[in-house]
Design a protein around this motif. Structure first.
Motif, PDB file in Angstrom:
ATOM      1  N   LYS A  11      86.477  48.730  42.396  1.00  0.00           N
ATOM      2  CA  LYS A  11      87.832  48.245  42.633  1.00  0.00           C
ATOM      3  C   LYS A  11      88.195  47.209  41.565  1.00  0.00           C
ATOM      4  O   LYS A  11      87.366  46.385  41.190  1.00  0.00           O
ATOM      5  CB  LYS A  11      87.923  47.619  44.027  1.00  0.00           C
ATOM      6  CG  LYS A  11      89.320  47.166  44.414  1.00  0.00           C
ATOM      7  CD  LYS A  11      89.313  46.543  45.808  1.00  0.00           C
ATOM      8  CE  LYS A  11      90.708  46.064  46.192  1.00  0.00           C
ATOM      9  NZ  LYS A  11      90.718  45.415  47.524  1.00  0.00           N
ATOM     10  N   ASP A  12      89.434  47.278  41.080  1.00  0.00           N
ATOM     11  CA  ASP A  12      89.902  46.355  40.032  1.00  0.00           C
ATOM     12  C   ASP A  12      88.982  46.406  38.811  1.00  0.00           C
ATOM     13  O   ASP A  12      88.598  45.374  38.240  1.00  0.00           O
ATOM     14  CB  ASP A  12      89.975  44.912  40.558  1.00  0.00           C
ATOM     15  CG  ASP A  12      90.906  44.771  41.757  1.00  0.00           C
ATOM     16  OD1 ASP A  12      91.907  45.498  41.805  1.00  0.00           O
ATOM     17  OD2 ASP A  12      90.615  43.934  42.634  1.00  0.00           O
ATOM     18  N   TYR A  13      88.606  47.605  38.408  1.00  0.00           N
ATOM     19  CA  TYR A  13      87.614  47.774  37.344  1.00  0.00           C
ATOM     20  C   TYR A  13      88.041  47.191  35.996  1.00  0.00           C
ATOM     21  O   TYR A  13      87.200  46.956  35.122  1.00  0.00           O
ATOM     22  CB  TYR A  13      87.270  49.259  37.167  1.00  0.00           C
ATOM     23  CG  TYR A  13      88.444  50.143  36.813  1.00  0.00           C
ATOM     24  CD1 TYR A  13      88.789  50.369  35.490  1.00  0.00           C
ATOM     25  CD2 TYR A  13      89.199  50.747  37.814  1.00  0.00           C
ATOM     26  CE1 TYR A  13      89.867  51.184  35.161  1.00  0.00           C
ATOM     27  CE2 TYR A  13      90.278  51.562  37.499  1.00  0.00           C
ATOM     28  CZ  TYR A  13      90.600  51.779  36.170  1.00  0.00           C
ATOM     29  OH  TYR A  13      91.666  52.593  35.850  1.00  0.00           O
ATOM     30  N   GLU A  14      89.314  46.947  35.793  1.00  0.00           N
ATOM     31  CA  GLU A  14      89.778  46.377  34.527  1.00  0.00           C
ATOM     32  C   GLU A  14      89.586  44.860  34.470  1.00  0.00           C
ATOM     33  O   GLU A  14      89.536  44.273  33.387  1.00  0.00           O
ATOM     34  CB  GLU A  14      91.266  46.706  34.307  1.00  0.00           C
ATOM     35  CG  GLU A  14      91.549  48.180  34.048  1.00  0.00           C
ATOM     36  CD  GLU A  14      91.013  48.630  32.701  1.00  0.00           C
ATOM     37  OE1 GLU A  14      90.652  47.771  31.875  1.00  0.00           O
ATOM     38  OE2 GLU A  14      90.941  49.853  32.460  1.00  0.00           O
ATOM     39  N   ALA A  24      79.953  44.688  40.796  1.00  0.00           N
ATOM     40  CA  ALA A  24      80.191  46.100  41.117  1.00  0.00           C
ATOM     41  C   ALA A  24      79.730  47.005  39.982  1.00  0.00           C
ATOM     42  O   ALA A  24      79.144  48.071  40.223  1.00  0.00           O
ATOM     43  CB  ALA A  24      81.678  46.324  41.408  1.00  0.00           C
ATOM     44  N   TYR A  25      79.972  46.593  38.755  1.00  0.00           N
ATOM     45  CA  TYR A  25      79.484  47.363  37.602  1.00  0.00           C
ATOM     46  C   TYR A  25      77.956  47.428  37.616  1.00  0.00           C
ATOM     47  O   TYR A  25      77.356  48.478  37.344  1.00  0.00           O
ATOM     48  CB  TYR A  25      79.963  46.727  36.298  1.00  0.00           C
ATOM     49  CG  TYR A  25      81.306  47.214  35.820  1.00  0.00           C
ATOM     50  CD1 TYR A  25      81.409  48.368  35.035  1.00  0.00           C
ATOM     51  CD2 TYR A  25      82.472  46.527  36.121  1.00  0.00           C
ATOM     52  CE1 TYR A  25      82.640  48.816  34.582  1.00  0.00           C
ATOM     53  CE2 TYR A  25      83.711  46.969  35.672  1.00  0.00           C
ATOM     54  CZ  TYR A  25      83.788  48.110  34.899  1.00  0.00           C
ATOM     55  OH  TYR A  25      85.006  48.559  34.451  1.00  0.00           O
ATOM     56  N   GLY A  26      77.318  46.281  37.898  1.00  0.00           N
ATOM     57  CA  GLY A  26      75.860  46.249  37.946  1.00  0.00           C
ATOM     58  C   GLY A  26      75.291  47.132  39.038  1.00  0.00           C
ATOM     59  O   GLY A  26      74.282  47.821  38.838  1.00  0.00           O
ATOM     60  N   VAL A  27      75.926  47.133  40.203  1.00  0.00           N
ATOM     61  CA  VAL A  27      75.485  47.980  41.321  1.00  0.00           C
ATOM     62  C   VAL A  27      75.623  49.454  40.952  1.00  0.00           C
ATOM     63  O   VAL A  27      74.715  50.255  41.199  1.00  0.00           O
ATOM     64  CB  VAL A  27      76.292  47.662  42.595  1.00  0.00           C
ATOM     65  CG1 VAL A  27      76.013  48.700  43.681  1.00  0.00           C
ATOM     66  CG2 VAL A  27      75.960  46.254  43.106  1.00  0.00           C
ATOM     67  N   LEU A  28      76.753  49.813  40.355  1.00  0.00           N
ATOM     68  CA  LEU A  28      76.963  51.211  39.955  1.00  0.00           C
ATOM     69  C   LEU A  28      75.901  51.653  38.959  1.00  0.00           C
ATOM     70  O   LEU A  28      75.307  52.732  39.097  1.00  0.00           O
ATOM     71  CB  LEU A  28      78.356  51.368  39.336  1.00  0.00           C
ATOM     72  CG  LEU A  28      78.685  52.766  38.777  1.00  0.00           C
ATOM     73  CD1 LEU A  28      78.641  53.809  39.883  1.00  0.00           C
ATOM     74  CD2 LEU A  28      80.044  52.757  38.086  1.00  0.00           C
ATOM     75  N   SER A  29      75.637  50.823  37.952  1.00  0.00           N
ATOM     76  CA  SER A  29      74.621  51.148  36.953  1.00  0.00           C
ATOM     77  C   SER A  29      73.250  51.333  37.593  1.00  0.00           C
ATOM     78  O   SER A  29      72.518  52.284  37.275  1.00  0.00           O
ATOM     79  CB  SER A  29      74.559  50.035  35.900  1.00  0.00           C
ATOM     80  OG  SER A  29      73.482  50.229  35.017  1.00  0.00           O
ATOM     81  N   SER A  30      72.896  50.440  38.519  1.00  0.00           N
ATOM     82  CA  SER A  30      71.580  50.508  39.173  1.00  0.00           C
ATOM     83  C   SER A  30      71.439  51.741  40.050  1.00  0.00           C
ATOM     84  O   SER A  30      70.414  52.437  40.010  1.00  0.00           O
ATOM     85  CB  SER A  30      71.345  49.240  40.009  1.00  0.00           C
ATOM     86  OG  SER A  30      71.345  48.091  39.201  1.00  0.00           O
ATOM     87  N   LEU A  74      69.215  46.041  40.780  1.00  0.00           N
ATOM     88  CA  LEU A  74      70.194  46.028  41.863  1.00  0.00           C
ATOM     89  C   LEU A  74      70.086  44.747  42.684  1.00  0.00           C
ATOM     90  O   LEU A  74      71.091  44.085  42.977  1.00  0.00           O
ATOM     91  CB  LEU A  74      69.985  47.256  42.760  1.00  0.00           C
ATOM     92  CG  LEU A  74      70.887  47.376  43.987  1.00  0.00           C
ATOM     93  CD1 LEU A  74      72.340  47.445  43.572  1.00  0.00           C
ATOM     94  CD2 LEU A  74      70.494  48.595  44.817  1.00  0.00           C
ATOM     95  N   VAL A  75      68.844  44.384  43.037  1.00  0.00           N
ATOM     96  CA  VAL A  75      68.622  43.146  43.799  1.00  0.00           C
ATOM     97  C   VAL A  75      69.069  41.943  42.978  1.00  0.00           C
ATOM     98  O   VAL A  75      69.731  41.028  43.479  1.00  0.00           O
ATOM     99  CB  VAL A  75      67.138  43.011  44.197  1.00  0.00           C
ATOM    100  CG1 VAL A  75      66.886  41.658  44.860  1.00  0.00           C
ATOM    101  CG2 VAL A  75      66.729  44.143  45.137  1.00  0.00           C
ATOM    102  N   GLY A  76      68.709  41.962  41.697  1.00  0.00           N
ATOM    103  CA  GLY A  76      69.071  40.851  40.821  1.00  0.00           C
ATOM    104  C   GLY A  76      70.570  40.681  40.684  1.00  0.00           C
ATOM    105  O   GLY A  76      71.090  39.559  40.736  1.00  0.00           O
ATOM    106  N   VAL A  77      71.280  41.799  40.513  1.00  0.00           N
ATOM    107  CA  VAL A  77      72.737  41.746  40.361  1.00  0.00           C
ATOM    108  C   VAL A  77      73.392  41.212  41.633  1.00  0.00           C
ATOM    109  O   VAL A  77      74.332  40.404  41.571  1.00  0.00           O
ATOM    110  CB  VAL A  77      73.284  43.149  40.012  1.00  0.00           C
ATOM    111  CG1 VAL A  77      74.787  43.206  40.214  1.00  0.00           C
ATOM    112  CG2 VAL A  77      72.950  43.493  38.572  1.00  0.00           C
ATOM    113  N   LYS A  78      72.911  41.664  42.794  1.00  0.00           N
ATOM    114  CA  LYS A  78      73.483  41.199  44.057  1.00  0.00           C
ATOM    115  C   LYS A  78      73.247  39.695  44.247  1.00  0.00           C
ATOM    116  O   LYS A  78      74.146  38.963  44.674  1.00  0.00           O
ATOM    117  CB  LYS A  78      72.864  41.979  45.226  1.00  0.00           C
ATOM    118  CG  LYS A  78      73.186  43.471  45.217  1.00  0.00           C
ATOM    119  CD  LYS A  78      74.654  43.743  45.496  1.00  0.00           C
ATOM    120  CE  LYS A  78      75.002  43.537  46.942  1.00  0.00           C
ATOM    121  NZ  LYS A  78      76.408  43.904  47.233  1.00  0.00           N
ATOM    122  N   MET A  79      72.027  39.241  43.897  1.00  0.00           N
ATOM    123  CA  MET A  79      71.729  37.808  44.034  1.00  0.00           C
ATOM    124  C   MET A  79      72.523  36.984  43.017  1.00  0.00           C
ATOM    125  O   MET A  79      72.995  35.888  43.323  1.00  0.00           O
ATOM    126  CB  MET A  79      70.226  37.563  43.847  1.00  0.00           C
ATOM    127  CG  MET A  79      69.362  38.103  44.973  1.00  0.00           C
ATOM    128  SD  MET A  79      67.606  37.756  44.707  1.00  0.00           S
ATOM    129  CE  MET A  79      67.598  35.966  44.838  1.00  0.00           C
TER     130      MET A  79
END
Length: 394
Positions: A11-14, A24-30, A74-79
């Motif tokens: 959402k709001d990717y720009e 969100a970008y990090g989660v998608l990549s992971s 994924l864990v790192g990006v969320k934290m």
């Protein structure tokens, strides 16, 4: 495909300056990395077991480590996306670097393990098995890794993430190692010579190199590194664009994770303008820096002479001489204390980090000597400073 996934799941990717969007970008990549690497592990392990190929199985377990790396990422990006709190007033952004460092250790462990196995295969080689379908599947896996590399590189550039760029490099290395594995199987098929162990060593070395590269890329921001020239220009142009600011220097940026920076800079203001008026401009710049660039900027105000032609002429001469002596050196905070028999020129000189004291003293003496040709009463009082800009002029 990349654009579809970004538009579909972010959402709001720009608005990549937002921490929530970066997360969100990090989660998608992971998630994409986990899915693709688990599929590749299952397929490659089956092929390697059937062929009796250590290089194929090494490649398979490298994919499994990549999946584990994606989970840690994924864990790192969320934290890292957690907001600032009382104990961490600058947020948790550096957790992303720590997670990437853990990933680099996992990659290095895989590389060392299969280096040992490959040496064993060279000492006691085993017959390989060949099946065209297996080679085709490996070729398809090369295509998947190439796409993963391009996918992470594109996302990494979009949000300026060194971790994603490192992941892209790792995927590209996987593509090379799988290609080498295919070559070893085809070579054995054509010649009957088993080079599997030697190729396995090559695979292990590439994996080790990727692990070292990831560790280096993540340790640099944790230890502290100079600001990139492009970022330096971006921030200084922003500060100097305001009316009432005549120049800037001594920019230092402290990184607290991707998209989370604190910076300090000296802004030069005319010395004949009231302090309150200049302070109001400084306050506005600091507020706008957070809003427009996401940088917590602290500005030190330096009064600067803008009208006295005697002072301006002396400064111009000093700059002109330095451009001939050493274009890498700059000056700032230029002041003049005028006297009948002696005129002190007081200023700071910024030199590259590699200049030793001997080189610094040589520059000071040469500049002072040449300035005397302009006015023999000139005496330089110079303070040496180091540049905090990477691969650029101070």
């Amino acid at each position: 495909m990349t654009e579809f996934l970004v538009r579909r799941f972010i959402k709001d990717y720009e608005e990549v300056e937002k921490v929530s969007v970066r997360t969100a970008y990090g989660v998608l990549s992971s998630v994409v990395g986990i899915f693709c690497n688990v599929i590749l592990f299952v397929v490659k392990w089956g092929i390697g077991f059937f062929l009796g190929s250590i290089s194929v199985m090494a490649d398979a377990f490298n994919n499994l480590s990549d999946a584990g790396s994606s989970i840690i990422g994924l864990v790192g990006v969320k934290m890292a996306g957690k907001p600032a709190d009382e104990d961490h007033p600058f947020g948790h952004g550096r957790v992303e670097y720590i997670a990437a460092l853990v990933v680099s250790f996992l990659v290095l462990q895989v590389g060392l393990t299969f280096f040992k196995d490959a040496v064993g295969k060279i000492r006691e080689p085993e017959d390989l098995k060949f099946q065209a379908a297996s080679v085709i599947i490996l070729i398809l896996s090369v295509g998947v890794k190439l796409w993963l590399s391009l996918f992470n590189r594109r996302l990494g550039r979009k949000i300026d993430s060194k971790v994603m760029m490192a992941t892209a490099t790792d995927a590209l290395g996987d593509m090379v190692t799988t290609s080498a594995t295919i070559v070893s199987i085809l070579f054995w098929r054509a010649t009957g010579i088993n080079i599997d162990g030697f190729v396995g060593i090559g695979v292990a070395l590439v994996v080790l190199w990727a692990g070292i590269g990831i560790a280096k890329d993540t340790l640099e921001p944790l230890i502290g590194k100079p600001i990139e020239p492009e970022e330096y220009e971006r921030i200084t142009r922003f500060v100097e664009s305001y009316e009432g600011i005549v120049g800037s220097h001594d920019l230092i940026v402290h990184n607290y994770g991707p998209g989370r920076s604190m910076a300090s800079i000296h802004a030069e203001v005319p010395n004949d303008v009231g302090i309150e008026e200049s302070h109001e401009v400084i306050d506005r710049i600091e507020r706008d820096a957070i809003k427009n660039m996401g940088i917590f900027l602290v500005i030190h105000m330096d009064p600067t002479e803008t009208k006295d032609e005697h002072v301006l002429h002396a400064r111009r001469r000093a700059v002109e001489i330095l451009e001939v002596l050493d274009p890498k050196v700059t000056i700032h905070d230029f002041r003049m204390v005028d006297g009948e028999k002696r005129i002190n020129l007081i200023f700071d000189m910024v030199v590259p980090f590699e200049y030793d004291k001997e080189r610094q003293e040589e520059l000071k003496k040469s500049l002072g000597k040449l300035l005397k040709f302009t006015d023999e009463r000139y005496e330089c009082v110079i303070t040496i400073e180091r540049s905090y800009i990477g691969n650029a002029k101070g």
